[in-house]
Design a protein around this motif. Structure first.
Motif, PDB file in Angstrom:
ATOM      1  N   UNK A  22       6.029  18.650   1.691  1.00  0.00           N
ATOM      2  CA  UNK A  22       7.194  17.777   1.587  1.00  0.00           C
ATOM      3  C   UNK A  22       6.834  16.347   1.968  1.00  0.00           C
ATOM      4  N   UNK A  23       5.876  16.174   2.867  1.00  0.00           N
ATOM      5  CA  UNK A  23       5.459  14.830   3.258  1.00  0.00           C
ATOM      6  C   UNK A  23       4.767  14.094   2.111  1.00  0.00           C
ATOM      7  N   UNK A  24       4.215  14.838   1.152  1.00  0.00           N
ATOM      8  CA  UNK A  24       3.551  14.217   0.013  1.00  0.00           C
ATOM      9  C   UNK A  24       4.514  13.399  -0.839  1.00  0.00           C
ATOM     10  N   UNK A  25       5.791  13.703  -0.725  1.00  0.00           N
ATOM     11  CA  UNK A  25       6.770  13.023  -1.577  1.00  0.00           C
ATOM     12  C   UNK A  25       6.788  11.519  -1.298  1.00  0.00           C
ATOM     13  N   UNK A  26       6.481  11.139  -0.063  1.00  0.00           N
ATOM     14  CA  UNK A  26       6.432   9.721   0.274  1.00  0.00           C
ATOM     15  C   UNK A  26       5.467   8.971  -0.629  1.00  0.00           C
ATOM     16  N   UNK A  27       4.358   9.638  -0.983  1.00  0.00           N
ATOM     17  CA  UNK A  27       3.345   9.025  -1.828  1.00  0.00           C
ATOM     18  C   UNK A  27       3.636   9.242  -3.307  1.00  0.00           C
ATOM     19  N   UNK A  28       4.131  10.429  -3.659  1.00  0.00           N
ATOM     20  CA  UNK A  28       4.328  10.764  -5.073  1.00  0.00           C
ATOM     21  C   UNK A  28       5.553  10.099  -5.677  1.00  0.00           C
ATOM     22  N   UNK A  29       6.643  10.023  -4.934  1.00  0.00           N
ATOM     23  CA  UNK A  29       7.890   9.521  -5.516  1.00  0.00           C
ATOM     24  C   UNK A  29       7.749   8.116  -6.108  1.00  0.00           C
ATOM     25  N   UNK A  30       7.034   7.183  -5.459  1.00  0.00           N
ATOM     26  CA  UNK A  30       6.858   5.874  -6.105  1.00  0.00           C
ATOM     27  C   UNK A  30       6.085   5.967  -7.422  1.00  0.00           C
ATOM     28  N   UNK A  31       5.199   6.923  -7.546  1.00  0.00           N
ATOM     29  CA  UNK A  31       4.463   7.096  -8.803  1.00  0.00           C
ATOM     30  C   UNK A  31       5.400   7.611  -9.907  1.00  0.00           C
ATOM     31  N   UNK A  90      -7.099   6.916  -0.933  1.00  0.00           N
ATOM     32  CA  UNK A  90      -5.775   6.404  -1.271  1.00  0.00           C
ATOM     33  C   UNK A  90      -5.826   5.564  -2.544  1.00  0.00           C
ATOM     34  N   UNK A  91      -4.908   5.847  -3.452  1.00  0.00           N
ATOM     35  CA  UNK A  91      -4.639   4.982  -4.602  1.00  0.00           C
ATOM     36  C   UNK A  91      -3.301   4.315  -4.340  1.00  0.00           C
ATOM     37  N   UNK A  92      -3.300   3.020  -4.189  1.00  0.00           N
ATOM     38  CA  UNK A  92      -2.039   2.342  -3.893  1.00  0.00           C
ATOM     39  C   UNK A  92      -1.091   2.453  -5.083  1.00  0.00           C
ATOM     40  N   UNK A  93       0.192   2.309  -4.804  1.00  0.00           N
ATOM     41  CA  UNK A  93       1.187   2.337  -5.875  1.00  0.00           C
ATOM     42  C   UNK A  93       0.932   1.211  -6.867  1.00  0.00           C
ATOM     43  N   UNK A  94       0.487   0.057  -6.373  1.00  0.00           N
ATOM     44  CA  UNK A  94       0.201  -1.079  -7.256  1.00  0.00           C
ATOM     45  C   UNK A  94      -0.985  -0.781  -8.168  1.00  0.00           C
ATOM     46  N   UNK A  95      -2.044  -0.205  -7.613  1.00  0.00           N
ATOM     47  CA  UNK A  95      -3.209   0.123  -8.431  1.00  0.00           C
ATOM     48  C   UNK A  95      -2.858   1.171  -9.482  1.00  0.00           C
TER      49      UNK A  95
END
Length: 210
Positions: free
Chosen positions: A141-150, A101-106
């Motif tokens: 589609x579940x990946x969007x939870x992680x990608x959209x903040x990026x 995991x790469x956090x959104x903050x990192x």
């Protein structure tokens, strides 16, 4: 916002495999065979006597931390006048394929760090290309939870650093609808097809006023 490609400028394409597209294994294709080469071809066709140099330093598999680690050698030391960056989907992909995991903050901290270096050391123009996902499997589609903040991070950074923004995620998903399915744009949901690369190249060239 557009960029200005002045005579004899050097343009650097940076990112992961979507930018690399074979350049590391095909000596006769230093720009690879994807959107970077297609965009360069469009510029050269429109401005054949401009003397603009194009350089591709994309590396397959890179995440934002990898890009930051090689940034001096593969970006700053090249002294480009325009820096085009497409990075982020591997930070999402690794979460789901290997649990890394790469956090959104990192992600934001590393991305801001490389852009700050460009601003402070090069004063180069910037093009930021959103990471994108064109789901071909239901679970993607579940990946969007992680990608959209990026994606939102890239949009904020483009404003903060006065960069041109290529809104690739919406562009390619809309194109998938028009083409009759995601597989026509990105065969695995991540890596563009030739059509997908062409659409990215057209949008990139448009940012250069072509």
């Amino acid at each position: 916002m557009t960029i200005s490609l002045h005579r004899s400028a050097t343009v650097l394409f940076q990112g992961d495999s979507i930018t690399e597209v074979g350049r590391l294994v095909e000596p006769d294709s230093p720009l690879g065979n994807g959107y970077a080469r297609k965009a360069a071809d469009r510029v050269r066709s429109a401005r054949p006597d401009s003397g603009i140099t194009f350089v591709n330093r994309g590396v397959g598999g890179d995440r934002i931390a990898d890009l930051r680690a090689r940034w001096r050698e593969d970006a700053l030391e090249l002294r480009p006048d325009v820096v085009s960056v497409l990075i982020g989907v591997n930070d999402t992909w690794r979460r789901y394929c290997s649990g890394s995991v790469t956090s959104a903050r990192a992600f934001e901290d590393d991305y801001r760090a490389i852009l700050t270096q460009v601003r402070d050391e090069l004063d180069a123009q910037l093009i930021l290309i959103e990471p994108f996902l064109v789901p071909v499997r239901d679970e993607q589609w579940a990946w969007r939870e992680d990608l959209d903040p990026r994606i939102q991070t890239v949009r904020r950074l483009s404003q903060e650093f006065g960069a041109a923004l290529l809104a690739a995620d919406g562009l390619l998903n809309q194109a998938a609808r028009a083409a009759g399915g995601a597989e026509h744009i990105a065969g695995d949901g991540v890596h563009p097809t030739p059509l997908g690369h062409t659409l990215l190249a057209e949008a990139w060239a448009a940012l250069a006023g072509l």
